[in-house]
Design a protein around this motif. Structure first.
Motif, PDB file in Angstrom:
ATOM      1  N   GLN A 240      -4.124   5.465   9.902  1.00 31.81           N
ATOM      2  CA  GLN A 240      -3.882   5.945   8.540  1.00 31.81           C
ATOM      3  C   GLN A 240      -2.584   5.327   8.030  1.00 31.81           C
ATOM      4  OE1 GLN A 240      -4.145  10.278   9.641  1.00 31.81           O
ATOM      5  NE2 GLN A 240      -5.561  10.353   7.901  1.00 31.81           N
ATOM      6  N   PRO A 241      -2.530   4.020   7.871  1.00 37.31           N
ATOM      7  CA  PRO A 241      -1.252   3.352   7.591  1.00 37.31           C
ATOM      8  C   PRO A 241      -0.692   3.666   6.214  1.00 37.31           C
ATOM      9  CG  PRO A 241      -3.059   1.799   7.397  1.00 37.31           C
ATOM     10  CD  PRO A 241      -3.652   3.063   7.942  1.00 37.31           C
ATOM     11  N   CYS A 242       0.639   3.737   6.159  1.00 44.13           N
ATOM     12  CA  CYS A 242       1.352   3.917   4.902  1.00 44.13           C
ATOM     13  C   CYS A 242       2.403   2.822   4.785  1.00 44.13           C
ATOM     14  CB  CYS A 242       2.000   5.298   4.846  1.00 44.13           C
ATOM     15  SG  CYS A 242       0.794   6.642   4.719  1.00 44.13           S
ATOM     16  N   THR A 243       2.888   2.600   3.565  1.00 45.30           N
ATOM     17  CA  THR A 243       3.702   1.432   3.250  1.00 45.30           C
ATOM     18  C   THR A 243       5.185   1.773   3.193  1.00 45.30           C
ATOM     19  OG1 THR A 243       1.848   0.662   1.893  1.00 45.30           O
ATOM     20  CG2 THR A 243       3.945  -0.476   1.617  1.00 45.30           C
ATOM     21  N   VAL A 244       5.988   0.873   3.746  1.00 49.03           N
ATOM     22  CA  VAL A 244       7.439   0.989   3.693  1.00 49.03           C
ATOM     23  C   VAL A 244       7.946   0.263   2.446  1.00 49.03           C
ATOM     24  CG1 VAL A 244       9.622   0.440   4.850  1.00 49.03           C
ATOM     25  CG2 VAL A 244       7.636   1.176   6.195  1.00 49.03           C
ATOM     26  N   ILE A 245       8.787   0.921   1.684  1.00 48.89           N
ATOM     27  CA  ILE A 245       9.356   0.348   0.466  1.00 48.89           C
ATOM     28  C   ILE A 245      10.143  -0.919   0.809  1.00 48.89           C
ATOM     29  CG2 ILE A 245      11.107   0.728  -1.335  1.00 48.89           C
ATOM     30  CD1 ILE A 245      10.232   3.689  -1.346  1.00 48.89           C
ATOM     31  N   GLY A 246       9.980  -1.937   0.008  1.00 56.36           N
ATOM     32  CA  GLY A 246      10.754  -3.161   0.160  1.00 56.36           C
ATOM     33  C   GLY A 246      10.148  -4.163   1.108  1.00 56.36           C
ATOM     34  N   SER A 247       9.910  -3.749   2.333  1.00 51.76           N
ATOM     35  CA  SER A 247       9.386  -4.674   3.344  1.00 51.76           C
ATOM     36  C   SER A 247       7.874  -4.829   3.251  1.00 51.76           C
ATOM     37  CB  SER A 247       9.759  -4.189   4.742  1.00 51.76           C
ATOM     38  OG  SER A 247       9.037  -3.010   5.072  1.00 51.76           O
ATOM     39  N   GLY A 248       7.205  -3.803   2.746  1.00 47.28           N
ATOM     40  CA  GLY A 248       5.747  -3.826   2.711  1.00 47.28           C
ATOM     41  C   GLY A 248       5.102  -3.570   4.054  1.00 47.28           C
ATOM     42  N   GLN A 249       5.912  -3.223   5.069  1.00 48.00           N
ATOM     43  CA  GLN A 249       5.357  -2.920   6.399  1.00 48.00           C
ATOM     44  C   GLN A 249       4.339  -1.797   6.302  1.00 48.00           C
ATOM     45  OE1 GLN A 249       9.748  -2.738   7.747  1.00 48.00           O
ATOM     46  NE2 GLN A 249       8.565  -2.432   9.617  1.00 48.00           N
ATOM     47  N   ARG A 250       3.388  -1.814   7.213  1.00 45.40           N
ATOM     48  CA  ARG A 250       2.396  -0.740   7.323  1.00 45.40           C
ATOM     49  C   ARG A 250       2.636  -0.042   8.652  1.00 45.40           C
ATOM     50  NH1 ARG A 250      -0.612   0.778   3.185  1.00 45.40           N
ATOM     51  NH2 ARG A 250      -2.708   0.489   4.069  1.00 45.40           N
ATOM     52  N   THR A 251       2.814   1.260   8.599  1.00 49.65           N
ATOM     53  CA  THR A 251       3.131   2.035   9.792  1.00 49.65           C
ATOM     54  C   THR A 251       2.505   3.415   9.639  1.00 49.65           C
ATOM     55  OG1 THR A 251       4.945   2.765  11.248  1.00 49.65           O
ATOM     56  CG2 THR A 251       5.359   2.841   8.867  1.00 49.65           C
ATOM     57  N   SER A 252       2.793   4.319  10.560  1.00 50.46           N
ATOM     58  CA  SER A 252       2.232   5.666  10.490  1.00 50.46           C
ATOM     59  C   SER A 252       2.849   6.437   9.327  1.00 50.46           C
ATOM     60  CB  SER A 252       2.495   6.415  11.798  1.00 50.46           C
ATOM     61  OG  SER A 252       3.889   6.585  11.986  1.00 50.46           O
ATOM     62  N   PRO A 253       2.170   7.455   8.817  1.00 52.88           N
ATOM     63  CA  PRO A 253       2.711   8.219   7.685  1.00 52.88           C
ATOM     64  C   PRO A 253       4.093   8.809   7.952  1.00 52.88           C
ATOM     65  CG  PRO A 253       0.386   8.708   7.976  1.00 52.88           C
ATOM     66  CD  PRO A 253       0.789   7.880   9.161  1.00 52.88           C
ATOM     67  N   ASP A 254       4.292   9.341   9.168  1.00 56.10           N
ATOM     68  CA  ASP A 254       5.592   9.950   9.443  1.00 56.10           C
ATOM     69  C   ASP A 254       6.699   8.914   9.547  1.00 56.10           C
ATOM     70  OD1 ASP A 254       4.241   9.165  11.807  1.00 56.10           O
ATOM     71  OD2 ASP A 254       5.510  10.430  13.043  1.00 56.10           O
ATOM     72  N   MET A 255       6.412   7.729  10.124  1.00 55.01           N
ATOM     73  CA  MET A 255       7.449   6.710  10.235  1.00 55.01           C
ATOM     74  C   MET A 255       7.712   6.031   8.890  1.00 55.01           C
ATOM     75  SD  MET A 255       8.761   6.975  13.114  1.00 55.01           S
ATOM     76  CE  MET A 255       9.858   5.567  12.919  1.00 55.01           C
ATOM     77  N   ALA A 256       6.695   5.906   8.046  1.00 49.20           N
ATOM     78  CA  ALA A 256       6.926   5.407   6.688  1.00 49.20           C
ATOM     79  C   ALA A 256       7.828   6.383   5.929  1.00 49.20           C
ATOM     80  CB  ALA A 256       5.601   5.216   5.958  1.00 49.20           C
ATOM     81  N   THR A 257       7.570   7.665   6.114  1.00 49.35           N
ATOM     82  CA  THR A 257       8.413   8.690   5.492  1.00 49.35           C
ATOM     83  C   THR A 257       9.859   8.545   5.933  1.00 49.35           C
ATOM     84  OG1 THR A 257       6.563  10.251   5.356  1.00 49.35           O
ATOM     85  CG2 THR A 257       8.780  11.171   5.256  1.00 49.35           C
ATOM     86  N   PHE A 258      10.073   8.358   7.228  1.00 50.53           N
ATOM     87  CA  PHE A 258      11.437   8.240   7.742  1.00 50.53           C
ATOM     88  C   PHE A 258      12.122   6.990   7.192  1.00 50.53           C
ATOM     89  CE2 PHE A 258      14.470   6.874  11.118  1.00 50.53           C
ATOM     90  CZ  PHE A 258      15.351   7.934  11.002  1.00 50.53           C
ATOM     91  N   ALA A 259      11.454   5.843   7.281  1.00 43.59           N
ATOM     92  CA  ALA A 259      12.062   4.594   6.815  1.00 43.59           C
ATOM     93  C   ALA A 259      12.388   4.664   5.327  1.00 43.59           C
ATOM     94  CB  ALA A 259      11.146   3.416   7.120  1.00 43.59           C
ATOM     95  N   ASN A 260      11.454   5.151   4.539  1.00 45.15           N
ATOM     96  CA  ASN A 260      11.693   5.262   3.100  1.00 45.15           C
ATOM     97  C   ASN A 260      12.776   6.299   2.795  1.00 45.15           C
ATOM     98  OD1 ASN A 260       9.754   3.313   2.552  1.00 45.15           O
ATOM     99  ND2 ASN A 260       8.122   4.803   2.227  1.00 45.15           N
ATOM    100  N   GLY A 261      12.772   7.398   3.549  1.00 48.01           N
ATOM    101  CA  GLY A 261      13.770   8.434   3.331  1.00 48.01           C
ATOM    102  C   GLY A 261      15.177   7.976   3.618  1.00 48.01           C
ATOM    103  N   VAL A 262      15.358   7.162   4.656  1.00 47.12           N
ATOM    104  CA  VAL A 262      16.686   6.627   4.969  1.00 47.12           C
ATOM    105  C   VAL A 262      17.175   5.736   3.835  1.00 47.12           C
ATOM    106  CG1 VAL A 262      17.986   5.115   6.523  1.00 47.12           C
ATOM    107  CG2 VAL A 262      16.414   6.812   7.464  1.00 47.12           C
ATOM    108  N   MET A 263      16.304   4.889   3.311  1.00 46.44           N
ATOM    109  CA  MET A 263      16.698   4.017   2.202  1.00 46.44           C
ATOM    110  C   MET A 263      17.042   4.826   0.954  1.00 46.44           C
ATOM    111  SD  MET A 263      14.216   0.681   2.451  1.00 46.44           S
ATOM    112  CE  MET A 263      12.697   1.438   3.032  1.00 46.44           C
TER     113      MET A 263
END
Length: 455
Positions: free
Chosen positions: A62-85
């Protein structure tokens, strides 16, 4: 009598875009625009790089997108990466009450959960309003800081409700998501004490990550301990140490709490926004700005602002970026020296500059009964710059530009966004992204918007 978790769940499930007042939906779009801009501004930071590196280690069905990089990762890790930014620059919006903080941090959970659901802008707007409502109502109900806990404890609850509304979950699953989100995620207030570390900007991102994870567990049928607030060893006994009630929520006869949230004019702690504006206004009154001739800067503001922004010696001698942007005396010294406060002013070359530190130590701060009386509705600051010859240049600011009682225009919100995106996105990319964000209610796939941020 319904439990607090039942009240929160029932209200959240009942929220629909069609029921939102037009001004509330527009405010949510403004907050989302400001938050995505802040994420782009924080993209190059070291904590953001670490978060994206962690996200890159995870693949998902269930991949979700990281802002800026366009990476595809799990929903919770996308949340963390985006939240830190989102949080890194301390530039995203805020709410002040018994417990204050930044409800826009929960937008990281909303974006990931909406993308996971394959839904669009209307759902993201509705979920954003729900997350703001929860964060602010909980902040009105009780203080956490003076009991040793961090405001992101409330943030996890808000992010749970933002995620469950994004996914369209029912009351039972929403309540279990709350149980699973609250029980293991009580955060310590030491995050914002002493020498502030990277974690200051990561703590809410982690709370949102845990909220999305809890929601995914509940969606699959896992149950959590209850009653989570009122139980013998629940939230009230462990965290607030006294029960509270939530008497109203936005809608019907009550205003939505998002209408009482403020956008930041400066990239620093919200309790210093009026202080820095007052310093700039006093500076404009000085016929010639001669820093060596400033004998003293006197600040009178609310006690809570002092506790957070000037409550320990580290604030007069910051040793990290995170301490500097949460230092009232340092940010005033920057404003008087440079006539502005930019995110670059929190780099080490500035906060270790001897001249800046010398001026920082000429800043004196005291509590004002009038400011305390007017809080949290206002964040009153009275500031005097006193020269060696005895001249005094004064300013008084109760509501900084961006405060909900002195709001930025849509053009100003957009200008802030462009300033944060300009080193990462081309002008045409920025135009396309802003067009989608201002017309978010017409977007059918929120992932389409997030992918437009790719650098």
């Amino acid at each position: 009598m319904p439990t607090i978790a039942e009240q929160l769940s029932s209200w959240t499930v009942a929220q629909h875009y069609s029921r939102l007042p037009t001004d509330v939906a527009h405010l949510a779009k403004r907050m989302i625009i400001d938050t995505v801009g802040c994420a782009l501004g924080g993209y190059t930071s070291e904590p953001s790089k670490i978060a994206r590196d962690m996200a890159a280690t995870v693949t998902s069905s269930q991949p979700c997108t990281v802002i800026g990089s366009g990476q595809r990762t799990s929903p919770d890790m996308a949340t963390f990466a985006n939240g830190v930014m989102i949080r890194y620059l301390d530039y995203n919006d805020g709410y002040t009450s018994q417990e204050s903080g930044h409800p826009s941090d929960s937008i990281a959970a909303v974006l990931a959960a909406t993308e996971m659901a394959g839904l669009g802008g209307r759902r993201a707007i509705t979920a954003t309003v729900a997350a703001y409502e929860a964060f602010c109502r909980l902040g009105d109900a009780a203080t956490l800081r003076y009991r040793g806990y961090d405001h992101v404890t409330n943030g996890c609850i808000a992010s749970v409700l933002g995620a469950t509304r994004s996914l369209g979950l029912d009351e039972e699953i929403t309540r279990q998501s709350l149980n699973l989100g609250i029980a293991p995620n009580i955060a310590l207030g030491q995050t914002r004490g002493g020498i502030l570390s990277h974690w200051k900007g990561c703590a809410y991102a982690n709370a949102s990550r845990n909220a999305v994870f809890a929601t995914m567990l509940a969606q699959r049928g896992m149950t959590g301990p209850e009653p989570i607030f009122e139980g013998e060893h629940g939230f009230f006994r462990a965290v607030t140490q006294e029960p509270y009630t939530l008497d109203s929520f936005g809608g019907d006869d009550a205003p939505y709490k998002i209408t009482e949230c403020s956008i930041k004019r400066f990239p620093l702690g919200q309790y210093s926004q009026t202080v820095v504006q007052a310093a700039l206004e006093a500076r404009e009154k000085m016929p010639v700005v001669q820093l060596d001739d400033i004998a003293e800067v006197q600040i009178r503001t609310l006690q809570k602002a002092i506790d957070i922004m000037a409550g320990d010696g580290e604030k007069w001698d910051p040793k990290s970026r995170e301490t500097a942007d949460h230092s009232m005396p340092y940010t005033v010294a920057v404003a008087l020296t440079h006539g502005q406060v930019h995110q670059s002013h929190f780099d080490e070359q500035f906060f270790r500059n001897p001249q800046l530190l010398d001026l920082t130590n000429r800043v004196k701060v005291e509590a004002s009964e009038e400011a305390d009386r007017r809080a949290p509705e206002a964040m009153l600051c009275e500031l005097d710059v006193i020269t060696g010859s005895g001249d005094r240049y004064s300013a008084e600011v109760p509501y900084h530009r961006g405060h909900f009682k002195n709001p930025m225009s849509d053009d100003e919100v957009e200008a802030k966004f462009r300033s944060l995106a300009q080193n990462l996105l081309s002008p045409s990319q920025t135009d396309a992204l802003l067009d989608k964000l201002w017309n978010l209610e017409q977007v059918e796939d929120i992932g389409e918007v997030i992918r437009l941020t790719r650098i």
